[in-house]
Enzyme design. Sequence first.
Site, PDB file in Angstrom:
ATOM      1  CG  HIS A 465     -35.665   4.615 -12.995  1.00 24.98           C
ATOM      2  ND1 HIS A 465     -34.624   4.288 -13.719  1.00 24.98           N
ATOM      3  CD2 HIS A 465     -36.808   5.040 -13.601  1.00 24.98           C
ATOM      4  CE1 HIS A 465     -34.911   4.518 -14.793  1.00 24.98           C
ATOM      5  NE2 HIS A 465     -36.365   4.692 -14.773  1.00 24.98           N
ATOM      6  NE  ARG A 628       9.316  -5.085  -8.627  1.00 26.71           N
ATOM      7  CZ  ARG A 628       8.460  -4.296  -8.655  1.00 26.71           C
ATOM      8  NH1 ARG A 628       7.996  -4.090  -9.850  1.00 26.71           N
ATOM      9  NH2 ARG A 628       8.002  -3.454  -7.792  1.00 26.71           N
ATOM     10  N   GLY A 777       5.469  -5.907 -17.228  1.00 29.17           N
ATOM     11  CA  GLY A 777       5.274  -5.024 -16.342  1.00 29.17           C
ATOM     12  C   GLY A 777       4.335  -3.867 -17.093  1.00 29.17           C
ATOM     13  CB  CYS A 842       2.887  -8.690 -13.072  1.00 28.95           C
ATOM     14  SG  CYS A 842       4.316  -8.120 -13.306  1.00 28.95           S
TER      15      CYS A 842
END
Length: 888
Positions: A465, A628, A777, A842
């Site tokens: 398992h 950015r 965003g 993004c």
Amino acid sequence: MSTGVHRFGAGLAEGGAGDAALLGGKGANLCEMAAMGLPVPPGFILDMDVFRRWRETGTLDNATRAAVSNAMRWLERETDRVFGAGERPLLVAVRSGAPVSMPGMLDTILNVGLTEAAHAAIAARDPRLAEDCRRRLLPALATSALGVDVDDLDDAVDDWLLAKGIDRIEAQDAPTLAALNAHMLDVVEEEGDAPFPETAEAQLFDVIDAVFASWNGHRARRYRAAQAMEDGTGTAVTVQAMVLGNLGDASATGVAFTRDPSTGAPRLYGEYLLDAQGDDVVAGIRTPAPLTEEDAAATRSTMPPMRDVLPDAFAALAAHAATLEAHFREAQDIEFTVEDGTLWLLQTRAAKTTARAGVRIAVEMATGGAITRDEALLRIAPGDLEQLLHPKVDPAAPRRVIARGLPASPGAVSGEVVFTPAEAEALSAKGRAAILVRVETSPEDIHGMYAAAGVLTVRGGMTSHAAVVARSLGKPCICGAGDARVDVQAGVLTGSDGKPVRRGDILTVDGTSGEAMAGALPMIEPEPDAALATLMGWADARRRMRVRANADTAEEATVARRLGADGIGLCRTEHAFFQTGRLAALQQLILSDTPDARRRALTVLLPMQRADFTAFMAPMHGLPVCIRLLDPPIHEFLPRTEAALRDLARDMDISITDLRGRIEELGEFNPMLGRRGCRIGLLFPEIYDMQVRAIFQAALAVEVEEESAVDLEIMVPFVSTDRETALFGQRFEAIAASLRHESGRMPTWRLGVMIETPRAALRCDRICEDAHFVSFGTNDLTQMTYGLSRDDTGRFIRDYIARGGLAHDPFHQLDVEGVGELMRIGVERGRATRPDLTVAVCGEHGGDAQTIRFCESLGMDYVSCSPYRAPAARLAAAQATIAQEAER
Ligand code: ADP
Ligand code: MG
Ligand code: MG
């Protein structure tokens, strides 16, 4: 109304592989195997409609009972035996089997029909067999159907064994087993809600109820919760003639995979136990033997392989395994039993494998023509690829190996040792890595395995398992580390060297080598995988969307390129300012009110940023790079401590009081809704001007150095109006023009904005008059759409979901209905203005397969995610393309 009973046996199958929704996966495949003429013990299935009727009343209706009795008469004729009576009594297995596989989570009860008469008849020929079957049926039936507590019964058995000085039940002779059975029966009669059922029919109906009821048992519910599965479906039940693997040394039970589930190597792989029954193999109570010499070598097993011990049965197994894989066009996981030399197949299903094996199998099956490339691409869960990229233990690192076991689930991890599932959960809730150490794992431990970072068990084989669950979770796991000793009560693991490892000590589990080591070992990147490279090549050829990476440093950009990113989708520039020297300059830029002081600060910052951007762009040459400008609230950059205040005041040549006053003026109640993003750019224009100038200069420098153009994009965060966008466009263009003036060259670049406010999405048409690209965003957009703080929801979101206020955490799983609707509007309106607009996502959602599928449906150009998720995103993008085409 149909009876809901479906028979299968030699030359008969009232169903097939396509009927999993009605018959459960196990039942459907049993029918399929019977129809294929494979050796399957005959039986019949009570389908999902029967389950639904059963659920209404908690018992079978009379019509179904009659149908079951009829089917039992058929089964008696089919097997030429009498149920629970006669010289060779018919015994049956009553097996659960849901439409979606839940291995080991539902009840299956064997040897049903072992009445006093049947017991006597079997005992007349083989007394030990009669007792062995009884000692299996008694506790299974008592705990599932008579309300006897599993732990109470286990304790009673343990006490009895201890008193008799016995340590392994299965090695005992008939009289000892008979005495144990008598003791168990006493306990059951005392603790049970009802007496042990006398007749075979009564046993059968009790057990059918119990198997249906196991759908709502603890184990099953917890498993479904952990797997985010729905509770509603239920399970079918298969009643099937027993074949006996516990008939002596020409009998066995086992599990086989058509391909090695760890590596994907194309050879029969598995484990078996002689003279055993049921889930002895998977329960991890006895360590099983390998099927072949190759496996014996790989697992350092000294037990004789099945190929040598039961050659005919092995040959049949190998042949049927090949037939099954070719038929299902997928690697299979097969359960079998050998009864006195004869092989029987009891189950087949798609094999769960490691991610690495899954990739290799899919690629090799496609290369061999068994499946198409598209099918191969669709078979791999994108999230699984992350496992392949996980680091492994540095082979050169010195180590103290404290235990060796089977390499049950590959990968390596270090963490704190815990001995119970509850401890693992508690530790992981605190964000710490737990290594769960157990003697063996039972299905009850599943929640602990979810929480643990790695698993070590002393007993159990590769199909135990623990191993199966760990592989499907992608967690490093070692099984059968027999040279270690575990004392759960005391919280001590004693290694092969005799030294103790205590609760909370750090342990490294290497599931690739099977070694457990004291302390945290250094890790290294895994070597490239040929099958993965092939698959990724197929994915890249198939996907429409590009996949870029979010990277802030030159190192991250290098990783992104290596992992196949098509460029940079988001470079956050704020981190650069937290380095020594820069922060003070930025603070002066923000806080000074004299142009001179600001100019001084800029002469410090500009060259530093230029160097940053040059290093960052170099590894990405030829690919698009989207940078950015500064985004976080301005207050994050201001001095906090007294000492920092004093230093800054001295540097700026003003009094501390004046400085404090200036900082107070900038204070905000809601900084995340204040001077942040493009508002910094407008209110403190020197900052963005400096950044843009540095970016342009860097691009020009890299172009000279790499002799190729930089595909440059400058992205303004947190806009909400077209005015803002237009203002920045003009401003940056002026800077570009001034550069031409200075250096004779001008960078080519494009202006874009990040869409993070609902207004920006709604006004995309106007915004895109100046913006050439937009990137959603989704973190901020989710925050702004719900009015839900990203930074605070972590503390209450689970509770909120539990109370029904939300279906899921929208920061983890993109909210397609709301946030997605804003995205749809933004894309449509933006493209209406600018048909060649580049549209992207993004943020962390960008690496999520479901989000990627949604982005494909909106016709986005690319998604951007963290570098390590890029391969998964590339595969998800290919899958999205295939799915989108199929929809059309
Ligand atoms: P699970 O879903 O937990 O694997 P199964 O219904 O497959 O439950 O049963 C578990 C084990 O019981 C099987 O692996 C097999 O060894 C044994 N078993 C099931 N059916 C039979 C049968 N007809 N005869 C003998 N053993 C059986
Ligand atoms: Mg099974
Ligand atoms: Mg943001």
